[in-house]
Design an enzyme around this catalytic site. Structure first.
Site, PDB file in Angstrom:
ATOM      1  N   ASP A 422      29.845  17.830  -8.354  1.00  0.00           N
ATOM      2  CA  ASP A 422      30.943  17.819  -9.512  1.00  0.00           C
ATOM      3  C   ASP A 422      30.238  17.051 -10.529  1.00  0.00           C
ATOM      4  O   ASP A 422      30.444  17.282 -11.630  1.00  0.00           O
ATOM      5  CB  ASP A 422      32.183  17.070  -8.752  1.00  0.00           C
ATOM      6  CG  ASP A 422      32.661  17.952  -7.924  1.00  0.00           C
ATOM      7  OD1 ASP A 422      32.542  19.095  -7.577  1.00  0.00           O
ATOM      8  OD2 ASP A 422      33.710  17.561  -7.123  1.00  0.00           O
ATOM      9  N   CYS A 460      29.762  30.464 -14.789  1.00  0.00           N
ATOM     10  CA  CYS A 460      30.285  29.177 -13.986  1.00  0.00           C
ATOM     11  C   CYS A 460      31.855  29.117 -14.426  1.00  0.00           C
ATOM     12  O   CYS A 460      32.470  29.948 -14.469  1.00  0.00           O
ATOM     13  CB  CYS A 460      29.591  28.097 -14.490  1.00  0.00           C
ATOM     14  SG  CYS A 460      29.182  28.012 -16.015  1.00  0.00           S
ATOM     15  N   SER A 461      32.008  27.987 -15.137  1.00  0.00           N
ATOM     16  CA  SER A 461      33.625  27.692 -15.603  1.00  0.00           C
ATOM     17  C   SER A 461      33.459  28.204 -17.333  1.00  0.00           C
ATOM     18  O   SER A 461      34.236  29.271 -17.594  1.00  0.00           O
ATOM     19  CB  SER A 461      33.889  26.345 -15.440  1.00  0.00           C
ATOM     20  OG  SER A 461      35.068  26.041 -16.178  1.00  0.00           O
ATOM     21  N   ALA A 462      32.730  27.451 -18.057  1.00  0.00           N
ATOM     22  CA  ALA A 462      32.742  27.892 -19.366  1.00  0.00           C
ATOM     23  C   ALA A 462      31.721  29.057 -19.702  1.00  0.00           C
ATOM     24  O   ALA A 462      31.817  29.567 -20.685  1.00  0.00           O
ATOM     25  CB  ALA A 462      32.486  26.451 -20.065  1.00  0.00           C
ATOM     26  N   GLY A 463      30.583  29.044 -18.763  1.00  0.00           N
ATOM     27  CA  GLY A 463      29.733  30.064 -18.766  1.00  0.00           C
ATOM     28  C   GLY A 463      28.671  29.652 -19.714  1.00  0.00           C
ATOM     29  O   GLY A 463      27.840  30.614 -20.328  1.00  0.00           O
ATOM     30  N   ILE A 464      28.179  28.451 -19.882  1.00  0.00           N
ATOM     31  CA  ILE A 464      27.124  27.888 -20.727  1.00  0.00           C
ATOM     32  C   ILE A 464      26.268  26.957 -20.029  1.00  0.00           C
ATOM     33  O   ILE A 464      25.075  27.003 -20.159  1.00  0.00           O
ATOM     34  CB  ILE A 464      27.559  27.411 -22.139  1.00  0.00           C
ATOM     35  CG1 ILE A 464      28.532  26.116 -22.045  1.00  0.00           C
ATOM     36  CG2 ILE A 464      28.243  28.497 -22.849  1.00  0.00           C
ATOM     37  CD1 ILE A 464      28.999  25.413 -23.036  1.00  0.00           C
ATOM     38  N   ARG A 466      25.688  25.601 -16.466  1.00  0.00           N
ATOM     39  CA  ARG A 466      25.326  25.919 -15.109  1.00  0.00           C
ATOM     40  C   ARG A 466      24.582  27.431 -15.362  1.00  0.00           C
ATOM     41  O   ARG A 466      23.408  27.837 -14.970  1.00  0.00           O
ATOM     42  CB  ARG A 466      25.990  25.759 -14.032  1.00  0.00           C
ATOM     43  CG  ARG A 466      26.641  24.547 -13.662  1.00  0.00           C
ATOM     44  CD  ARG A 466      27.529  24.420 -12.399  1.00  0.00           C
ATOM     45  NE  ARG A 466      28.233  23.191 -12.602  1.00  0.00           N
ATOM     46  CZ  ARG A 466      29.470  22.760 -11.604  1.00  0.00           C
ATOM     47  NH1 ARG A 466      29.359  23.979 -10.614  1.00  0.00           N
ATOM     48  NH2 ARG A 466      29.955  21.828 -11.658  1.00  0.00           N
ATOM     49  N   GLN A 507      23.541  22.894 -21.230  1.00  0.00           N
ATOM     50  CA  GLN A 507      24.410  22.151 -22.002  1.00  0.00           C
ATOM     51  C   GLN A 507      24.233  20.432 -21.875  1.00  0.00           C
ATOM     52  O   GLN A 507      24.320  19.914 -23.039  1.00  0.00           O
ATOM     53  CB  GLN A 507      25.901  22.209 -21.295  1.00  0.00           C
ATOM     54  CG  GLN A 507      26.868  21.780 -22.461  1.00  0.00           C
ATOM     55  CD  GLN A 507      28.419  22.146 -21.678  1.00  0.00           C
ATOM     56  OE1 GLN A 507      28.505  22.548 -20.574  1.00  0.00           O
ATOM     57  NE2 GLN A 507      29.275  22.055 -22.454  1.00  0.00           N
TER      58      GLN A 507
END
Length: 764
Positions: A422, A460-464, A466, A507
């Site tokens: 996390d 991933c979540s935002a896509g940038i 990971r 990121q």
């Protein structure tokens, strides 16, 4: 400070824009191959000093000569040169290069660990200004969906055209740079925005970096802080220029694509022809980038040609046919599941990579867009049936049968990586490398089966964050597999190129470090695996416990070393940096490396880095080693003094927790889909054989010394022959077994004969 093949103009631009007085670099001479040039910034101008290579020595046209470039640089750091006009040329700080050979990754990581990661990442952040338009993302209907670039975005075709923003989805095509792109890259410190002329306000902001007060205080002075506060943060003038430039390039590429389609030269595609503009737009973007890398030179034909179909890894024209294409997208929201499956069908994607958990730290990171095992679920026009689900320590593999609008079903493979913490990044890059290998193995097997899979979809979540980390690591590893360890890699520039296709990729600084550590881990594994194979050939047996699993539950499949690595000789690696090649040797090397443009490039004979090239990653142990034996654990203290990053030491059989002290391979047992082991029985047999040989040689020497004086010459000859035979016998013993080697026979002659080994008890 060594930047390789860099022109004088590029060197001046780099040092004046990004360096300060006293910054220096060394580059290859463009006019005299084999010589080098020292470029130094002095009083806001650049001084170029020719470094001659003659009589196996370096000099600057007079004065002292040096065996290596490093010695020359260190000397003139302590004793500055003086120009004929009286200006003193101080070498204060090296202008670091981020473009390195793959084999030199250990030295680069060691340098960055001392404090360079933050500086290099901040430089990357400053270079990542907006140079491409985002008009679609700023529309009211799309503002909550996406804020990324227009020229690479995925456009949905099978939608209601009347609904505003229906064709919009938070996804971008990410294309692996071609070999032409990488070869024409200049040093990675060059700004990506060099072709866009800045307005006076932005130019003033740029000149603040060269403020002497800021350099003296090592922080922003009050004057510069006040001036920067009055400047615009997002200059409209520069944005208009960059938008018009990108539009012009996109119009050129789209017209070229239309011509190719009219001529019927484009390959057939399984998806809608409407994506032609997206593919052409991305090719136009890469053409712009390549022109920035190369100055005014025209990019190679393979990068300027546009494809007549959607942008998939197996459908690109020219050189791009060799490489993969990815789709980087956001994790599904409650209202985007149908759009996601629409995109998967449209792009013929067969492999989905998910790098986040559904819920992390109490927050929903991605809505579940698949049913449970054995269940079937409808998402708008998409029907998804989960037929199988397998889990490992690191990820879960699901198999879906997926159809869109009741069309024939396709089999989709969903790789769900679940061990990313996390906070921060994984402590062991091996788990990510294993995961990527399984993903690539599946994609390759689908292509070999003739299914023509589309781009790998990564989210991933935002896509940038990971997502970008996984994609960049995979790009670098593909380049090493194609070109070998002598290829030049530039992690910073690769991230810049990826960010030009989807902003914000990789990121955080921790993710930036992780890319370096993962590439380092992979290169160490290749060297260790190659060395293990060479040892097995020398000892005359096969390492039966080195297994290379291709997919879950299939340990019988072995993946050979890449051809670029299997042809590598670790012995030649050591000598390649030790001294420069002669003309004949250089010609032979060029002939031997025909087809590899990187192999023929001249490199300075830098001094061996020795044991200073230690792996600085922390605690790389774990799932990267798939053990197949559980008999022993080896602790080795191998020390490496050559610069080819090769290890000397055995590994561990039951885990990857071998202790490597001073070992250039860090945790020496870590290797991709394999691990070393300590063959204690074979080592004991070898030791006993050596003891027996030593005793025999000692007895022969004693008999020779007791013979008549007339036989003294004969005895000496026999002793010399025995010594030569012993030396030849032990010539190819691996370094990690040198401790078992006995002293020279001449020294053993005077030693008392060793007693025979005790007779083992008889079994009853």
């Amino acid at each position: 400070w060594f930047h390789g093949n860099l022109s004088g103009k590029e060197a001046e631009k780099l040092i004046l824009e990004r360096g300060k007085n006293g910054s220096f670099l060394v580059r290859e001479s463009q006019s005299k191959p084999g010589d080098f040039v020292l470029s130094v910034r002095t009083d806001d101008k650049v001084t170029h000093v020719m470094i001659r290579w003659q009589d196996k020595k370096y000099d600057v046209g007079g004065g002292e000569s040096f065996a290596t470039l490093s010695e020359l640089i260190e000397h003139y750091k302590r004793h500055p040169m003086v120009e004929t006009c009286g200006t003193v040329v101080h070498l204060r700080q090296p202008f670091n290069a981020t473009r390195i050979t793959a084999a030199g990754i250990n030295a680069r990581v060691e340098q960055l660990v001392k404090g360079g990661f933050w500086e290099e990442f901040e430089s990357l952040q400053q270079d990542s200004r907006d140079t491409f338009s985002r008009h679609e993302g700023y529309k009211d209907e799309n503002r909550l969906k996406n804020r990324y670039h227009d020229h690479t975005r995925v456009k949905l075709q099978d939608v209601e055209r009347s609904a505003p923003g229906a064709e919009y989805i938070n996804a971008n095509y990410i294309r692996l740079p071609t070999d032409g792109d990488l070869y024409n890259m200049s040093s990675s410190s060059e700004s990506l925005n060099s072709t866009v002329a800045a307005c006076p306000a932005c130019t003033a902001a740029q000149t603040q970096r060269n403020c002497p007060n800021c350099h003296l205080l090592n922080k922003t002075c009050v004057k510069c802080a006040v001036k920067s506060a009055t400047l615009p943060t997002n200059c409209a003038t520069c944005n208009r220029k960059s938008d018009s430039l990108s539009k012009h390039k996109r119009s050129e590429s789209m017209s070229a694509s239309a011509n190719a389609s009219a001529a019927g030269t484009g390959p057939g595609t399984p998806t809608a022809a409407g994506n032609t503009s997206a593919a052409a737009a991305l090719n136009g973007c890469l053409a712009v980038l390549l022109k920035k890398h190369c100055g005014d030179a025209s990019p190679p034909p393979s990068t300027t040609s546009s494809c007549s179909g959607p942008l998939t890894g197996s459908l690109l024209n020219g050189e791009g046919n060799q490489f993969k294409t990815y789709i980087a997208t956001q994790g599904c929201l409650a209202n985007t599941k149908t759009d996601f499956w629409n995109m998967i069908w449209q792009e013929n994607t067969r492999v989905i990579v998910m790098t986040t958990k559904e819920i992390e730290r109490g927050k929903t990171k991605c809505e579940r867009y698949w049913p449970d095992e054995g269940q079937c679920k409808q998402f708008g026009h998409a029907k998804v049936h989960c037929i199988k689900e397998n889990s490992t320590n690191d990820y879960t593999l699901r198999e879906f049968l997926f159809s869109w609008r009741d069309k024939p079903e396709r089999r989709i493979y969903h790789y769900h990586f679940q061990v990313w913490p996390d906070h921060g990044v994984p402590a062991d890059p091996g788990c990510v490398l294993n995961f990527l290998q399984d993903v690539n193995t599946k994609q390759s097997s689908l292509a070999q089966a003739g299914e023509k899979p589309g781009p790998i979809c990564v989210h991933c979540s935002a896509g940038i964050g990971r997502t970008g980390t996984f994609i960049v690591i995979d790009m670098i590893l593909d380049q090493i597999v194609r070109n070998g360890l002598d290829t030049e890699i530039d992690i910073q520039r690769t991230i810049q190129m990826v960010r030009s296709q989807r902003s914000g990729m990789v990121q955080t600084e921790a993710q930036y470090k992780f890319v370096y550590y993962a590439v380092q881990h992979y290169i160490q594994t290749l060297i260790a695996r190659k060395r293990a194979e060479e040892q097995s050939l020398q000892v005359g047996r096969e390492y039966t416990n080195i297994k290379y699993t291709g997919e879950i539950g299939n340990d019988s499949q072995r993946s050979p070393l890449p051809p670029a690595i299997s042809n590598l000789s670790l012995v030649s690696c050591k000598s390649a940096v030790a001294e420069p090649l002669t003309a004949a040797a250089a010609a032979a090397a060029v002939a031997a490396n025909a087809g590899n443009k990187h192999a023929a490039k001249l490199q300075p004979p830098l001094p061996p880095l020795g044991a200073s090239n230690n792996n600085n990653s922390s605690g790389n142990s774990g799932s990267y080693c798939n053990s197949s034996s559980s008999t022993s654990t080896a602790q080795h203290n191998g020390v490496v003094s050559s610069s080819n990053n090769c290890s000397s030491g055995s590994g561990s059989a039951n885990s990857s927790n071998a202790n490597g002290n001073g070992n250039i391979l860090g945790n020496g047992s870590n290797m991709r889909k394999s691990n070393f082991y300590s063959d204690s029985l074979a080592a004991l047999k070898l030791q006993q054989q050596q003891l027996h040989d030593a005793a025999t040689a000692a007895a022969a020497a004693a008999l020779a010394s007791a013979a008549a004086p007339a036989a003294t010459t004969t005895a000496a000859s026999a002793s010399a022959a025995a010594a030569a035979a012993a030396a030849a016998k032990y010539k190819n013993i691996p370094k990690d077994m040198n401790s078992l080697r006995q002293p020279h026979a001449a020294y053993v002659a005077a030693a008392p004969a060793l007693p025979p080994p005790p007779t083992p008890p008889r079994k009853t």
